[in-house]
Design a protein around this motif. Sequence first.
Motif, short mmCIF file in Angstrom:
data_model
loop_
_atom_site.label_atom_id
_atom_site.label_comp_id
_atom_site.label_asym_id
_atom_site.label_seq_id
_atom_site.Cartn_x
_atom_site.Cartn_y
_atom_site.Cartn_z
N UNK A 1 49.75 63.24 35.25
CA UNK A 1 49.99 61.97 35.84
C UNK A 1 49.48 60.82 35.60
N UNK A 2 50.54 59.57 35.69
CA UNK A 2 49.76 58.35 34.84
C UNK A 2 49.90 57.20 36.28
N UNK A 3 49.05 56.13 36.29
CA UNK A 3 48.94 55.23 37.09
C UNK A 3 49.31 53.87 36.13
N UNK A 4 50.22 53.18 36.42
CA UNK A 4 50.64 52.15 35.62
C UNK A 4 50.76 50.88 36.47
N UNK A 12 42.62 51.19 37.98
CA UNK A 12 41.45 51.75 37.88
C UNK A 12 40.80 52.04 39.17
N UNK A 13 41.31 51.39 40.10
CA UNK A 13 40.55 51.49 41.56
C UNK A 13 41.39 52.85 41.89
N UNK A 14 42.76 53.01 41.85
CA UNK A 14 43.52 53.60 42.39
C UNK A 14 43.29 55.04 41.57
N UNK A 15 43.01 55.02 40.26
CA UNK A 15 43.01 56.26 39.49
C UNK A 15 41.54 56.84 40.02
N UNK A 16 40.36 56.11 40.47
CA UNK A 16 39.27 56.66 40.86
C UNK A 16 39.22 57.29 42.11
N UNK A 17 39.95 56.61 43.22
CA UNK A 17 40.38 57.06 44.55
C UNK A 17 41.07 58.39 44.61
N UNK A 85 40.88 70.46 28.65
CA UNK A 85 41.90 71.57 28.43
C UNK A 85 41.82 72.51 29.77
N UNK A 86 40.84 72.52 30.48
CA UNK A 86 40.56 73.45 31.44
C UNK A 86 40.99 72.71 32.93
N UNK A 87 41.48 71.46 32.72
CA UNK A 87 41.63 70.66 33.84
C UNK A 87 42.94 70.98 34.55
N UNK A 88 42.87 70.91 35.98
CA UNK A 88 44.18 71.26 36.61
C UNK A 88 44.97 69.95 36.52
N UNK A 89 44.51 68.65 36.51
CA UNK A 89 45.11 67.49 36.56
C UNK A 89 44.51 66.69 35.39
N UNK A 90 45.43 66.19 34.34
CA UNK A 90 44.73 64.92 33.63
C UNK A 90 45.59 63.86 34.28
N UNK A 91 44.66 62.90 34.76
CA UNK A 91 44.84 61.54 35.32
C UNK A 91 44.92 60.47 34.25
N UNK A 92 46.02 59.74 34.12
CA UNK A 92 46.14 58.90 32.97
C UNK A 92 46.05 57.28 33.66
N UNK A 131 52.59 64.09 25.50
CA UNK A 131 53.07 64.93 26.73
C UNK A 131 53.66 63.85 27.80
N UNK A 132 54.79 64.15 28.43
CA UNK A 132 55.32 63.40 29.50
C UNK A 132 54.48 63.56 30.80
N UNK A 133 54.03 62.61 31.16
CA UNK A 133 53.57 62.84 32.69
C UNK A 133 54.43 63.27 33.68
N UNK A 134 54.19 64.19 34.69
CA UNK A 134 55.05 64.61 35.73
C UNK A 134 55.35 63.52 36.48
N UNK A 135 54.38 62.42 36.84
CA UNK A 135 54.87 61.24 37.74
C UNK A 135 54.06 60.20 37.17
N UNK A 136 54.84 59.07 37.16
CA UNK A 136 54.37 57.78 36.65
C UNK A 136 54.51 56.94 38.00
#
Length: 214
Positions: A1-4, A12-17, A85-92, A131-136
């Motif tokens: 999932x990506x923060x844009x 950056x603030x929202x990705x951290x939270x 690779x082992x993460x449940x979520x990759x946050x972009x 890869x395409x994020x499941x949500x942007x």
Amino acid sequence: MAIEGLDASGKSTQASLLAAALAIQGLRVDTWSFPRYSLFFGQRIKELLAGHDDVSAVTLDPSSMALWFAADRWDAVNTMSEGARQADVILLNRWTLSNAVYQGARSGSETAQNDLFDWVLDLEYGRFHLPRPTINIVLDVSVETSMSRARDRATGAGAQPDVYESSARLLYDSRRLYRRAADLFPEVQRIEVDGLDPGTVHNKVLSLVTDTLR
């Protein structure tokens, strides 16, 4: 999932939270932020954005500039750590959508902007097979707020805003393309953040992510 979103929209603030909130839920989260200025492709991107040379991020043609940003992401995917690779979520914190938006916005007429936007999506997803994020999640902030925050941030660091952060025209066109993406693609969700404190924005972000993870 990506923060844009535009520069200084609070990504950056929202990705951290968000990473912290997901970790509390027991999910393993790996956060990636782009551009990766300390690494090979990111170092050149940083130089181009600084605008100190004859060739910069505003003089290099948009498709060529898009290749630098795309290559940085391609490199990240191809050198993915075992932890990622082992993460449940990759946050972009920025992904392909930002490249399509910003380089599209540099492409002249509205038709040319839309065409370059589509070309970047094909470049990164169709040719580089990223890869395409499941949500942007697009943090939709006004151009005035973006420029003011970017200026304050740069001043605090003893620097100047980069060539994209300081271009009102580019930011206006980029905002239009972010909104176009939200209209075109169901996985692109927009949150208007002007006047909202970070906690309120986080609650809205977390609500969208929770719905996606169900």
